[in-house]
Write a protein that holds these residues in place. Structure first.
Motif, PDB file in Angstrom:
ATOM      1  N   SER A 185       0.859  -1.187   0.000  1.00 27.31           N
ATOM      2  CA  SER A 185       0.000   0.000   0.000  1.00 27.31           C
ATOM      3  C   SER A 185       0.894   1.235   0.000  1.00 27.31           C
ATOM      4  O   SER A 185       1.912   1.268   0.694  1.00 27.31           O
ATOM      5  CB  SER A 185      -0.879   0.031   1.256  1.00 27.31           C
ATOM      6  OG  SER A 185      -1.720  -1.083   1.272  1.00 27.31           O
ATOM      7  N   HIS A 206      -9.589  -2.907   2.525  1.00 25.09           N
ATOM      8  CA  HIS A 206      -9.303  -1.500   2.889  1.00 25.09           C
ATOM      9  C   HIS A 206      -9.271  -0.600   1.656  1.00 25.09           C
ATOM     10  O   HIS A 206      -8.461   0.325   1.597  1.00 25.09           O
ATOM     11  CB  HIS A 206      -7.949  -1.368   3.616  1.00 25.09           C
ATOM     12  CG  HIS A 206      -7.728  -2.393   4.677  1.00 25.09           C
ATOM     13  ND1 HIS A 206      -8.536  -2.491   5.787  1.00 25.09           N
ATOM     14  CD2 HIS A 206      -6.809  -3.392   4.807  1.00 25.09           C
ATOM     15  CE1 HIS A 206      -8.121  -3.500   6.547  1.00 25.09           C
ATOM     16  NE2 HIS A 206      -7.088  -4.061   5.969  1.00 25.09           N
ATOM     17  N   GLN A 207     -10.077  -0.880   0.683  1.00 22.79           N
ATOM     18  CA  GLN A 207      -9.925  -0.104  -0.559  1.00 22.79           C
ATOM     19  C   GLN A 207     -10.271   1.372  -0.365  1.00 22.79           C
ATOM     20  O   GLN A 207     -11.176   1.730   0.380  1.00 22.79           O
ATOM     21  CB  GLN A 207     -10.762  -0.717  -1.675  1.00 22.79           C
ATOM     22  CG  GLN A 207     -12.234  -0.869  -1.374  1.00 22.79           C
ATOM     23  CD  GLN A 207     -12.927  -1.555  -2.537  1.00 22.79           C
ATOM     24  OE1 GLN A 207     -13.034  -0.982  -3.609  1.00 22.79           O
ATOM     25  NE2 GLN A 207     -13.379  -2.779  -2.321  1.00 22.79           N
ATOM     26  N   ALA A 208      -9.502   2.210  -1.027  1.00 22.89           N
ATOM     27  CA  ALA A 208      -9.719   3.659  -0.945  1.00 22.89           C
ATOM     28  C   ALA A 208      -9.179   4.279  -2.222  1.00 22.89           C
ATOM     29  O   ALA A 208      -8.196   3.800  -2.794  1.00 22.89           O
ATOM     30  CB  ALA A 208      -8.996   4.229   0.267  1.00 22.89           C
ATOM     31  N   LEU A 209      -9.840   5.341  -2.636  1.00 17.49           N
ATOM     32  CA  LEU A 209      -9.487   6.019  -3.884  1.00 17.49           C
ATOM     33  C   LEU A 209      -8.032   6.512  -3.883  1.00 17.49           C
ATOM     34  O   LEU A 209      -7.370   6.531  -4.914  1.00 17.49           O
ATOM     35  CB  LEU A 209     -10.452   7.206  -4.055  1.00 17.49           C
ATOM     36  CG  LEU A 209     -10.212   8.174  -5.184  1.00 17.49           C
ATOM     37  CD1 LEU A 209     -10.435   7.476  -6.524  1.00 17.49           C
ATOM     38  CD2 LEU A 209     -11.158   9.361  -5.067  1.00 17.49           C
ATOM     39  N   ASN A 210      -7.543   6.876  -2.706  1.00 17.46           N
ATOM     40  CA  ASN A 210      -6.222   7.506  -2.652  1.00 17.46           C
ATOM     41  C   ASN A 210      -5.134   6.598  -2.084  1.00 17.46           C
ATOM     42  O   ASN A 210      -4.157   7.063  -1.528  1.00 17.46           O
ATOM     43  CB  ASN A 210      -6.314   8.810  -1.837  1.00 17.46           C
ATOM     44  CG  ASN A 210      -6.853   8.558  -0.432  1.00 17.46           C
ATOM     45  OD1 ASN A 210      -7.371   7.476  -0.152  1.00 17.46           O
ATOM     46  ND2 ASN A 210      -6.720   9.551   0.432  1.00 17.46           N
ATOM     47  N   VAL A 211      -5.364   5.287  -2.192  1.00 19.71           N
ATOM     48  CA  VAL A 211      -4.339   4.334  -1.725  1.00 19.71           C
ATOM     49  C   VAL A 211      -4.001   3.377  -2.865  1.00 19.71           C
ATOM     50  O   VAL A 211      -4.900   2.797  -3.485  1.00 19.71           O
ATOM     51  CB  VAL A 211      -4.841   3.522  -0.504  1.00 19.71           C
ATOM     52  CG1 VAL A 211      -3.775   2.527  -0.048  1.00 19.71           C
ATOM     53  CG2 VAL A 211      -5.238   4.448   0.635  1.00 19.71           C
ATOM     54  N   HIS A 261       0.866   5.801  -0.947  1.00 23.44           N
ATOM     55  CA  HIS A 261       0.107   7.027  -1.192  1.00 23.44           C
ATOM     56  C   HIS A 261      -0.097   7.183  -2.699  1.00 23.44           C
ATOM     57  O   HIS A 261       0.884   7.177  -3.451  1.00 23.44           O
ATOM     58  CB  HIS A 261       0.886   8.217  -0.612  1.00 23.44           C
ATOM     59  CG  HIS A 261       0.062   9.449  -0.511  1.00 23.44           C
ATOM     60  ND1 HIS A 261      -0.417  10.128  -1.611  1.00 23.44           N
ATOM     61  CD2 HIS A 261      -0.378  10.119   0.574  1.00 23.44           C
ATOM     62  CE1 HIS A 261      -1.099  11.180  -1.207  1.00 23.44           C
ATOM     63  NE2 HIS A 261      -1.095  11.193   0.127  1.00 23.44           N
ATOM     64  N   SER A 262      -1.352   7.296  -3.137  1.00 27.57           N
ATOM     65  CA  SER A 262      -1.605   7.303  -4.581  1.00 27.57           C
ATOM     66  C   SER A 262      -1.194   8.616  -5.236  1.00 27.57           C
ATOM     67  O   SER A 262      -1.141   8.725  -6.460  1.00 27.57           O
ATOM     68  CB  SER A 262      -3.083   7.033  -4.860  1.00 27.57           C
ATOM     69  OG  SER A 262      -3.849   8.146  -4.439  1.00 27.57           O
ATOM     70  N   PRO A 271      -3.414  -0.051  -4.055  1.00 27.42           N
ATOM     71  CA  PRO A 271      -3.832  -1.268  -3.354  1.00 27.42           C
ATOM     72  C   PRO A 271      -2.666  -2.205  -3.011  1.00 27.42           C
ATOM     73  O   PRO A 271      -1.902  -2.600  -3.885  1.00 27.42           O
ATOM     74  CB  PRO A 271      -4.787  -1.950  -4.346  1.00 27.42           C
ATOM     75  CG  PRO A 271      -5.243  -0.852  -5.246  1.00 27.42           C
ATOM     76  CD  PRO A 271      -4.066   0.089  -5.375  1.00 27.42           C
TER      77      PRO A 271
END
Ligand code: GLV
Ligand code: MN
Ligand code: MN
Length: 411
Positions: free
Chosen positions: A225, A273-278, A227-228, A280
């Motif tokens: 994981s 734990h999916q998130a737009l700004n992470v 920082h996107s 995967p």
């Protein structure tokens, strides 16, 4: 066979609608309250007919209409009542309910037959909940054990064994069932085709020659994981992107073997734990490879393994491979098939011999006793879909052909 179709249809509507959701699809996953409710509906009707009823330790429901000659081995017919999520009203239910109508007709009309007829509603046929199919028939046929089943869990962490303990799970009763199945002369499962062949040829009945078997895998991708926004593209270890490549490769490998009638599907994807700004860091997919030729299935499996090795190397992700099922295609009994053929000819129904791409309980029972399957068309070949539909003429044909075959064998 002169019976009240509308009465049957009204029972059919009740049982097949248990678990209906707001979209009109059916959510009757194995061992849910809805699944148990549908079985209770069936059980109540069977009590009404004074059929002998039996619930085994794998939650399979059995109904018997005794014949006049107890020395003749019984004929077993059946299918299942559970559905996929947002499924339709015919997959499984049609086989159980047309079998039930055959028994009801025999009872209502006091028709004597020498051989006992038994109907079974196998539990947990669909792999949707526990990633393993035909659990009830596998247990009854001695092809798995509760110990092994503990390795299979749903998304909430329940294993099928949790539900079997309802009855204070008693392994010896399963051994009894296995013995009992072996004492039967054969098994016949009626089912919708779940494909377009019968409809496209305008054929009434399919006689199944063999059942495709699955190789199923869970692939757990582990990356990192990040920082996107801050992590540059060339420093990433994106588990989801690696899984995405794999999904398209699975499809490509399946297409490559389509001339051999194999198929390959990724049906689930889970990104914790999916998130737009992470970026995967983890992803799990499940792969379903099926075919009627083992060598073709093996080529897909080998191609996929080589691809995963490459992805691991090139992308720096780790891919844990868990084999969920690895089964061989199952040929069905030619002699029983011929009896179906003979009765199609007798009743003027057109027929064709064909393979089954879908899995069925018959593939387990066939390991113990001669087994056959009767397919009926479903509209557009659509199945595992809320739009699954069977025309009235095919519903009537289902009951008719099953009755003729049962009487041919049992009268
Ligand atoms: C059963 O419906 C299967 O997935 O083949
Ligand atoms: Mn199904
Ligand atoms: Mn089915």
């Amino acid at each position: 066979m002169d019976y009240d179709f509308n009465k049957w249809m009204s029972d059919y509507r009740v049982i097949s609608a248990v678990g209906e959701n707001c979209e009109g699809g059916i959510d009757r996953l194995a061992f849910t309250d809805c699944d148990f409710a549908a079985r209770t509906e069936l059980l109540n009707r069977a009590y009404g007919l004074r059929l002998q009823c039996y619930l085994d330790a794998a939650e399979n429901l059995w109904f018997a209409k005794p014949g006049t000659d107890p020395d003749l081995p019984p004929l077993l017919i059946g299918s299942h009542l559970d559905t996929v999520p947002n499924g339709g009203r015919y997959d499984g239910v049609l086989g159980v309910m047309s079998g039930f109508q055959v028994l009801r007709y025999l009872v209502d009309n006091r028709i004597e037959h020498r051989r006992t007829v038994e109907l079974v509603a196998f539990s947990c046929e669909e792999s949707s909940r526990f990633s393993l199919s035909t659990i009830g028939s596998k247990l009854a046929c001695g092809l798995t054990t509760p110990e092994k089943l503990k390795n299979y869990t749903d998304f909430q962490g329940h294993s099928p064994v949790d539900f079997l303990s309802r009855l204070k799970y008693a392994p010896d009763t399963l051994a009894d069932r296995q013995r009992h199945i072996k004492e039967c002369m054969g098994y016949i499962e009626l089912h919708i085709e779940q494909g377009p062949v019968l409809e496209s040829f305008g054929t009434d009945i399919g006689i199944v020659e063999s059942i495709a078997a699955p190789i199923r895998l869970r692939l757990e991708f582990t990356g990192r994981s990040d920082h996107s926004g801050a992590c540059p593209m060339d420093l990433r270890c994106d588990a989801l992107a690696a899984a995405a490549l794999t999904i398209t490769e699975v499809e490509r490998l399946g297409r490559e073997e389509s001339a051999n009638r194999s198929v390959a599907t990724v049906g689930t994807i889970n990104v914790p734990h999916q998130a737009l700004n992470v970026v995967p860091g983890a992803c799990t997919i499940q792969v379903d490879i099926r075919g009627i030729h083992r060598d073709s299935m093996d080529r897909i499996y080998k191609g996929l393994s080589a691809f995963l090795d490459r992805v691991e190397k090139e992308r720096g992700v780790k891919i844990n491979r868990v084999v969920l099922s690895d089964e061989d295609p199952v040929p069905l009994d030619r002699e029983l098939g011929k009896i179906i053929e003979r009765n199609c000819l007798k009743t003027g129904l057109s027929f064709r011999w064909m393979p089954s791409g879908a899995g069925h309980d018959a593939m387990n029972v066939a390991k113990l006793i001669p087994s056959a399957m009767i397919f009926v068309p479903c509209r557009g070949g659509i199945s595992h879909n809320l739009n699954e539909y069977v025309f009235e003429k095919d519903l009537r044909n289902s009951i008719q052909i099953l009755y003729e075959v049962v009487m041919d064998i049992c009268a």
